[in-house]
Motif scaffolding. Structure first.
Motif, PDB file in Angstrom:
ATOM      1  N   THR A   1      -6.206 -13.797   2.902  1.00  0.00           N
ATOM      2  CA  THR A   1      -5.611 -12.924   3.123  1.00  0.00           C
ATOM      3  C   THR A   1      -4.757 -12.676   3.893  1.00  0.00           C
ATOM      4  O   THR A   1      -4.966 -13.461   4.651  1.00  0.00           O
TER       5      THR A   1
ATOM      6  N   GLY B   1       0.684  -0.965  -0.353  1.00  0.00           N
ATOM      7  CA  GLY B   1       0.232   0.427  -0.063  1.00  0.00           C
ATOM      8  C   GLY B   1       0.945   0.748   0.663  1.00  0.00           C
ATOM      9  O   GLY B   1       1.915   1.180  -0.306  1.00  0.00           O
TER      10      GLY B   1
ATOM     11  N   ASN C   1      -6.728  -8.967   8.210  1.00  0.00           N
ATOM     12  CA  ASN C   1      -8.579  -8.670   7.444  1.00  0.00           C
ATOM     13  C   ASN C   1      -9.248  -9.339   6.708  1.00  0.00           C
ATOM     14  O   ASN C   1      -9.404 -10.336   5.836  1.00  0.00           O
TER      15      ASN C   1
ATOM     16  N   SER D   1      -2.884  -9.772  -4.889  1.00  0.00           N
ATOM     17  CA  SER D   1      -4.321 -10.039  -4.446  1.00  0.00           C
ATOM     18  C   SER D   1      -5.821 -11.142  -4.470  1.00  0.00           C
ATOM     19  O   SER D   1      -4.551 -12.568  -4.556  1.00  0.00           O
TER      20      SER D   1
ATOM     21  N   VAL E   1     -17.254  -5.848  -1.330  1.00  0.00           N
ATOM     22  CA  VAL E   1     -15.858  -4.529  -0.839  1.00  0.00           C
ATOM     23  C   VAL E   1     -14.815  -5.506   0.185  1.00  0.00           C
ATOM     24  O   VAL E   1     -15.746  -5.770   1.329  1.00  0.00           O
ATOM     25  N   PHE E   2     -14.205  -5.242  -0.057  1.00  0.00           N
ATOM     26  CA  PHE E   2     -13.186  -6.228   0.630  1.00  0.00           C
ATOM     27  C   PHE E   2     -11.587  -4.874   0.426  1.00  0.00           C
ATOM     28  O   PHE E   2     -11.617  -3.986  -0.136  1.00  0.00           O
ATOM     29  N   LYS E   3     -11.152  -4.472   1.684  1.00  0.00           N
ATOM     30  CA  LYS E   3     -10.876  -2.498   2.491  1.00  0.00           C
ATOM     31  C   LYS E   3      -9.336  -3.342   1.614  1.00  0.00           C
ATOM     32  O   LYS E   3      -8.212  -2.386   2.455  1.00  0.00           O
ATOM     33  N   GLY E   4      -9.188  -4.742   2.005  1.00  0.00           N
ATOM     34  CA  GLY E   4      -7.212  -4.977   1.921  1.00  0.00           C
ATOM     35  C   GLY E   4      -6.815  -5.296   3.331  1.00  0.00           C
ATOM     36  O   GLY E   4      -7.619  -4.333   4.899  1.00  0.00           O
ATOM     37  N   ASP E   5      -5.747  -5.450   2.909  1.00  0.00           N
ATOM     38  CA  ASP E   5      -4.950  -4.993   4.541  1.00  0.00           C
ATOM     39  C   ASP E   5      -2.941  -5.352   3.988  1.00  0.00           C
ATOM     40  O   ASP E   5      -2.778  -4.749   3.032  1.00  0.00           O
TER      41      ASP E   5
ATOM     42  N   PRO F   1      -6.484  -4.114  -1.935  1.00  0.00           N
ATOM     43  CA  PRO F   1      -8.706  -3.742  -1.997  1.00  0.00           C
ATOM     44  C   PRO F   1      -9.226  -4.323  -2.588  1.00  0.00           C
ATOM     45  O   PRO F   1      -8.250  -4.523  -3.939  1.00  0.00           O
ATOM     46  N   LYS F   2      -9.805  -4.984  -3.453  1.00  0.00           N
ATOM     47  CA  LYS F   2     -10.911  -5.891  -4.211  1.00  0.00           C
ATOM     48  C   LYS F   2     -12.440  -5.579  -3.812  1.00  0.00           C
ATOM     49  O   LYS F   2     -12.574  -5.401  -2.622  1.00  0.00           O
ATOM     50  N   THR F   3     -12.691  -5.122  -5.247  1.00  0.00           N
ATOM     51  CA  THR F   3     -14.976  -4.502  -5.161  1.00  0.00           C
ATOM     52  C   THR F   3     -15.223  -5.600  -6.300  1.00  0.00           C
ATOM     53  O   THR F   3     -14.662  -5.989  -7.374  1.00  0.00           O
TER      54      THR F   3
END
Length: 656
Positions: free
Chosen positions: A473, A417, A476, A446, A521-525, A530-532
């Protein structure tokens, strides 16, 4: 020369109003500050380092304001018409004020901020500027100057001290320095003279010209130079004259239009300029013609330019830690500004990191610490890395500069990030603190994220379960499920937010009354991006049609028909889920020789109750077979919030 004595009784006649003040010592300010002053003009300002107070005279209002270093007013002393020049006694116990409108000099006890004595100077002796030299108060008046000696049993005033300088009657400027005893500089703004002071008066040592009209003068602590607010032939800047013979020396350059000059006890020079679009205060080290620092006032008024410096409104704190300035905007609002660390250079610290990098891969960050005066090699810099795993920052090893101020370090970012590297210099005796930063986009893996029911069509009002599935993941495991109904009147709504179960699933129920975008929605860690994912599911309208005015129902073959007399007009009543502007489409077909043929299709607007009634004209002939249906057509029925929906056919037969 005239000598006059003032009786003790007269000297004690203090005839002006006052406001008392309990004076304490405030801590140093951490940064530049600004505070509006309740004044209509500014005649002079001086700084009391012992009590950490600033004294500002307001000739128009006839008062002296006493503030702390932040500009907060602590006392207001009134009843002093035209008060202009101010000066402090050597021990900072007394403040002297030149009350031009009353031809007198007053004193104020700086500990209690209360007026004490008033010294009349004689009729039409209206003092303006003040300097305290060797215990005596020197004052200018009407193109001349004199002194007030209060050391004896009776105060003594000496007038007409200008010698053969030839000052004009336009007023007077005085300058002295406590480090240079027995010396006074006087000027009318164009002529200037240097005087040796004795117990009996002043003797002119040398005289000359400033080269141009000036607003303020000052004397350097070593007694070698006289500084003027505007240099003669040297362009815009602080003028420099030799105190020995008043020959011009190189100017300290400033911006248009120079209007103030003050020298600090350490010899640092502050030049001021009445500048709308350039810096207003310029700080120089002694003899260095390149500014150490410059300050540019903000625009607090309605003009296109910034606030400007009031003529002569500069004053140093005795420890040189601040310089105080008074600015004014185009609305006549005056602001006291405390400018901190004026003698320190303002270094710049640049940091450059790669724009992108892979997680867990070493990267290199470079930078440079630059200043007017180069800092020594080995200067320590603090490094902090901020990322998703360390949102409050994690300290990295200290980095040291090279001889040219550059530096570099390597790091292996553990998190992906946005990763920010901040480098800070703590400052030293000659430089302020500085900081710089740059950010790197560090790659993240990913993960898989899926959502069911894509493209499915449901009957109106059906409760449908949408299930999101999250793959691998790092930390998260939370997913959000959002539902966004078609149509601008319905907002996107969070249906579910939480951790997935042991199978990686999380589900939410949706009432399908409209076409629907459903989003997971996965906001990532710190290791997975993140993935939508979004799916669109569709909802039909709720629609039915009723037939009336028939005389019976009966079968023809295997099909049930509504039977009408040939002269009776059927009535079709459609009921459909309502939406503003919605229309139903009525389809009509006629049977002929074994085939159904399209007879007509027409749109009819729904009432707010979702109903519309349509009459079919009677054919007037018997033996005719007709069928009809009601429909909602997406995009043609006035909106696009539902999927196209048809009722079943209704069959009609016209008999005799």
């Amino acid at each position: 020369m005239r000598t006059r004595s003032i009786s003790t009784a007269t000297a004690l006649a203090v005839l002006f109003g006052s406001a008392a003040l309990a004076v304490g010592t405030a801590g140093p300010a951490a940064a530049d500050s600004a505070r509006i002053l309740p004044v209509k003009s500014v005649g002079d300002l001086v700084v009391d380092g012992l009590h950490q107070r600033v004294y500002v005279s307001d000739p128009t209002s006839g008062k002296i304001l006493i503030t702390d270093y932040s500009g907060t007013v602590k006392a207001t002393l009134t009843g002093m018409p035209g008060v202009t020049g101010l000066a402090l006694s050597a021990d900072s116990s007394l403040l002297y004020g030149a009350v031009k409108g009353d031809d007198r000099i007053v004193t104020v006890d700086t500990q209690t901020a209360t007026p004490t004595l008033s010294y009349p100077l004689g009729n039409d002796v209206d003092p303006t500027d003040l300097e305290v030299v060797d215990g005596r108060v020197w004052f200018s008046y009407d193109g001349n100057f004199g002194s007030l000696d209060t050391s004896g049993a009776e105060p003594v005033v000496h007038l007409d001290q200008r010698g053969d300088l030839g000052l004009s009657n336009s007023g007077g400027l005085l300058a002295a320095d406590p480090s240079v005893p027995g010396v006074l500089v006087a000027s009318d703004g164009y002529s200037v003279g240097v005087y040796d002071l004795t117990a009996d008066g002043a003797t002119l040592r040398t005289k000359g010209s400033t080269g141009t009209t000036v607003k303020q003068i000052d004397l350097t602590p070593d007694g070698k130079q006289i500084l003027t607010s505007w240099g003669g032939s040297g362009g815009y800047g602080v003028g420099v004259l030799s105190a020995a013979d008043l020959t011009a020396q190189p100017n300290y350059p400033t911006e248009p239009y120079p209007n103030a000059v003050r020298v600090a006890p350490d010899g640092s020079v502050a030049g001021g300029s009445d500048s709308w679009y350039e810096p207003d205060v310029h700080i120089f080290k002694p003899g260095d013609l390149k500014p150490t620092r410059e300050y540019d006032f903000p625009n607090t008024g309605n003009s296109s330019g910034s606030d400007t410096l009031v003529d002569g409104a500069l004053a140093w704190a005795p420890d040189s830690s601040r310089i105080f300035a008074v600015s004014v905007n185009d609305s006549g609002v005056f602001t006291l500004r405390a400018l901190t660390d004026p003698t320190k250079e303002l270094p710049t610290l640049t940091v450059t990191a790669p724009s992108k990098s892979d997680r867990a891969k070493k990267l290199t960050v470079t930078g440079k610490l630059a200043s007017k005066t180069l800092l020594p090699a080995g200067t320590s810099l603090k490094v902090t890395r901020t990322d998703l795993d360390s949102p409050n920052g994690k300290a990295l090893p200290v980095v040291k500069t090279k001889a040219n101020g550059t530096f570099s370090f390597t790091d292996t970012p553990p998190a992906g990030g946005k990763v920010t590297y901040k480098v800070t210099f703590a400052g030293d005796q000659a430089h302020t603190a500085a900081a710089g930063s740059d950010a790197v986009t560090v790659s993240r893996a990913s993960t898989k994220l899926s959502l069911n029911n894509k493209g499915k069509v449901y009957s109106y009002g059906k409760d449908v379960k949408f299930t999101a599935h999250l793959g691998t993941t790092y930390k998260n495991r939370s997913v959000e499920i959002w539902a966004n109904p078609f149509g601008a009147d319905k907002p996107n709504k969070l249906l579910k937010s939480g951790k997935v179960n042991s199978h990686g699933d999380i589900a939410a129920w949706v009432d399908m009354t409209r076409d629907m975008d459903v989003t997971a929605v996965f906001k990532g860690d710190s290791r997975y991006a993140p993935k939508t994912v979004k799916v669109t599911a569709y909802a039909k309208v709720k629609v039915s049609v009723a037939v009336s005015k028939h005389y019976k129902t009966g079968k023809i073959g295997s099909r049930t028909y509504y039977w009408f007399h040939k002269n009776t007009s059927p009535l079709f009543t459609t009921t459909m889920s309502y939406y503003p502007g919605r229309q139903e489409r009525l389809d009509l077909e006629v049977y002929y020789q074994g085939t159904w043929y399209d007879a007509d299709s027409e749109y009819f607007s729904l009432g707010t109750n979702g109903k519309v009634a349509v009459t079919l004209p009677a054919p007037g002939e018997s033996g005719i077979k007709v069928r009809m249906r009601s429909a909602y057509i997406n995009g043609s029925s006035g909106d696009s919030v539902n999927s196209t929906t048809y009722t079943g056919w209704k069959y009609l037969y016209f008999s005799n």
